[in-house]
Design a protein around this motif. Sequence first.
Motif, PDB file in Angstrom:
ATOM      1  N   VAL A  12       0.847  -1.195   0.000  1.00 49.46           N
ATOM      2  CA  VAL A  12       0.000   0.000   0.000  1.00 49.46           C
ATOM      3  C   VAL A  12       0.882   1.245   0.000  1.00 49.46           C
ATOM      4  O   VAL A  12       1.744   1.405   0.868  1.00 49.46           O
ATOM      5  N   PHE A  13       0.658   2.128  -0.965  1.00 51.92           N
ATOM      6  CA  PHE A  13       1.403   3.382  -1.075  1.00 51.92           C
ATOM      7  C   PHE A  13       0.443   4.541  -0.795  1.00 51.92           C
ATOM      8  O   PHE A  13      -0.572   4.687  -1.497  1.00 51.92           O
ATOM      9  N   CYS A  14       0.758   5.363   0.203  1.00 50.12           N
ATOM     10  CA  CYS A  14      -0.086   6.505   0.563  1.00 50.12           C
ATOM     11  C   CYS A  14       0.618   7.808   0.210  1.00 50.12           C
ATOM     12  O   CYS A  14       1.752   8.044   0.649  1.00 50.12           O
ATOM     13  N   PHE A  15      -0.042   8.646  -0.570  1.00 50.93           N
ATOM     14  CA  PHE A  15       0.540   9.932  -0.949  1.00 50.93           C
ATOM     15  C   PHE A  15       0.456  10.919   0.215  1.00 50.93           C
ATOM     16  O   PHE A  15      -0.483  10.875   1.014  1.00 50.93           O
ATOM     17  N   GLU A  16       1.439  11.798   0.289  1.00 48.37           N
ATOM     18  CA  GLU A  16       1.504  12.789   1.366  1.00 48.37           C
ATOM     19  C   GLU A  16       0.923  14.121   0.895  1.00 48.37           C
ATOM     20  O   GLU A  16       0.293  14.213  -0.154  1.00 48.37           O
ATOM     21  N   SER A  17       1.183  15.195   1.693  1.00 50.50           N
ATOM     22  CA  SER A  17       0.529  16.485   1.464  1.00 50.50           C
ATOM     23  C   SER A  17       1.244  17.370   0.455  1.00 50.50           C
ATOM     24  O   SER A  17       0.974  18.569   0.382  1.00 50.50           O
ATOM     25  N   SER A  18       2.166  16.829  -0.284  1.00 45.76           N
ATOM     26  CA  SER A  18       2.716  17.525  -1.447  1.00 45.76           C
ATOM     27  C   SER A  18       2.667  16.531  -2.599  1.00 45.76           C
ATOM     28  O   SER A  18       2.639  15.310  -2.381  1.00 45.76           O
ATOM     29  N   VAL A  19       2.634  17.039  -3.814  1.00 42.01           N
ATOM     30  CA  VAL A  19       2.532  16.152  -4.966  1.00 42.01           C
ATOM     31  C   VAL A  19       3.700  15.178  -4.975  1.00 42.01           C
ATOM     32  O   VAL A  19       4.862  15.568  -4.864  1.00 42.01           O
ATOM     33  N   GLY A  20       3.366  13.886  -5.043  1.00 40.56           N
ATOM     34  CA  GLY A  20       4.406  12.861  -5.023  1.00 40.56           C
ATOM     35  C   GLY A  20       4.282  11.929  -6.206  1.00 40.56           C
ATOM     36  O   GLY A  20       3.281  11.921  -6.933  1.00 40.56           O
ATOM     37  N   ILE A  21       5.329  11.123  -6.403  1.00 40.99           N
ATOM     38  CA  ILE A  21       5.364  10.153  -7.499  1.00 40.99           C
ATOM     39  C   ILE A  21       5.806   8.806  -6.935  1.00 40.99           C
ATOM     40  O   ILE A  21       6.791   8.727  -6.195  1.00 40.99           O
ATOM     41  N   PHE A  22       5.062   7.760  -7.287  1.00 40.10           N
ATOM     42  CA  PHE A  22       5.448   6.397  -6.941  1.00 40.10           C
ATOM     43  C   PHE A  22       5.615   5.599  -8.228  1.00 40.10           C
ATOM     44  O   PHE A  22       4.990   5.909  -9.256  1.00 40.10           O
ATOM     45  N   PRO A  23       6.448   4.564  -8.188  1.00 49.28           N
ATOM     46  CA  PRO A  23       6.494   3.652  -9.349  1.00 49.28           C
ATOM     47  C   PRO A  23       5.158   2.930  -9.491  1.00 49.28           C
ATOM     48  O   PRO A  23       4.559   2.515  -8.493  1.00 49.28           O
ATOM     49  N   LEU A  24       4.659   2.791 -10.699  1.00 49.55           N
ATOM     50  CA  LEU A  24       3.429   2.064 -10.975  1.00 49.55           C
ATOM     51  C   LEU A  24       3.804   0.602 -11.212  1.00 49.55           C
ATOM     52  O   LEU A  24       4.518   0.285 -12.164  1.00 49.55           O
ATOM     53  N   LEU A  25       3.322  -0.270 -10.307  1.00 53.94           N
ATOM     54  CA  LEU A  25       3.782  -1.650 -10.297  1.00 53.94           C
ATOM     55  C   LEU A  25       2.683  -2.622 -10.706  1.00 53.94           C
ATOM     56  O   LEU A  25       1.521  -2.476 -10.310  1.00 53.94           O
ATOM     57  N   ALA A  26       3.075  -3.630 -11.471  1.00 52.36           N
ATOM     58  CA  ALA A  26       2.186  -4.731 -11.818  1.00 52.36           C
ATOM     59  C   ALA A  26       2.397  -5.867 -10.821  1.00 52.36           C
ATOM     60  O   ALA A  26       3.364  -5.866 -10.048  1.00 52.36           O
TER      61      ALA A  26
END
Length: 436
Positions: free
Chosen positions: A115-129
């Motif tokens: 589970v990836f939770c974004f914080e209070s500034s614009v963030g980027i996570f890898p999109l995983l299959a």
Amino acid sequence: MRLQREFRFLHCADLHLDSPFRGVSRYSAFVAERLREAAFQAFEKVVDLALQEEVDCVLIAGDLYNDADRSLRAQLELQRQLVRLSEAGVYVYVTHGNHDPLLGESADLKLPDKVFCFESSVGIFPLLARGGERVGSIWGYSYPVRDVADNIAVQMIPSQEDREHGLCLAMLHCNVGGIEGHENYAPCSLDDLKKSGMDYWALGHIHRPMILEKGAPWVVYSGTIQGRSIKETGPHGCSVVRVSEQGHISSLFCPTDIVRWKNTSLDISSFRTDQDILNAFDMLKSELREAAEERGLIVRVAIKGRSPLHRSLTRDGYLDDLTAELNCEEERSDFVWIEGCIDESNPDYNLDNLKKTQTFVGDFLREVEYVTSHISNKEELFETIDGALGSSRWRRRDLEFLLETFTIKDVADIVKEVEIIGADGLMGEEDDPCGS
């Protein structure tokens, strides 16, 4: 952009897991309990669907909870469903919206590693299959506080390198183009999203499922997973999105609601007895129950048409008694609960013909017509009513307050109701001199 295999994800938003369903006390204890459980069961259906469709990841675009201070039960239910997804190898990306900003009170519960939770500034996570293969990048933003007035969308711009190396998805809880009836949080325009360079915008905040743009990019409101009031009628659910090896995107709406809300109408023009109304309601409920596909249904019925039964419908307590009778045997999973009956019927005489007569009722209807003709302009309407009231008990400031409180449509509806009630009272039990 090419992928090694088809990539699938599920986009949902506005779970409102601890929604209080205010006003449930108006329903039976059975229906009230079904409503309280509906959001939890709807999210369980979302997860069931994700596992059934073998999606690679789930996107939850804000308002997981109804309040900043989340209930413990809602947090435990969310954790339980996220564990189900994680154990199946499904990744989850989460943002928080205006109802559940990050400043809210939270229990100290451990979420699964996937589970990836974004914080209070614009963030980027890898999109995983599934299996951990990276197929692109995903942008997101969580509200730090309830009121976010900045345009966050313009901060989500993938680089050329991002686009060359896979899918570019974005999650945002926002109001695109100032959609009426919704707070203008994180406002942005459709053009902002279209020129961003994203492949898909997974949006939350608007509870009605809507596709604002198909392709280059897709811009989608998945809507809430469970309607919460008579203002949220029709199917509610989530979107299952498929991305082909060649990068072609398709999106399919899938209903997950447990209880559905509906507005409908019943025409009584041909009815002559109270039994006719009861029989027609029985038939209507049977048709609605069959169409609801085993869901519970909460219905508001507008009774329309010109009929001698109009006088019965306007009697004190008649509609309340009718509604109670219609709901007396609805403690079943596929209930059809009549939330209310709205009388929009008309008397069985012709108002237009009466208006032409040189009678007291004709004079009354012509006066109403004069007032109606001035409804489009509030200032002129005020002068018309003020002149008609003259030195009555009404004070000018009372009238000003009322006209400021009501919209033009409100005033038109009130005047129409006054016309029917007034004419009906004046006619009494007399025959229509003009015919219908």
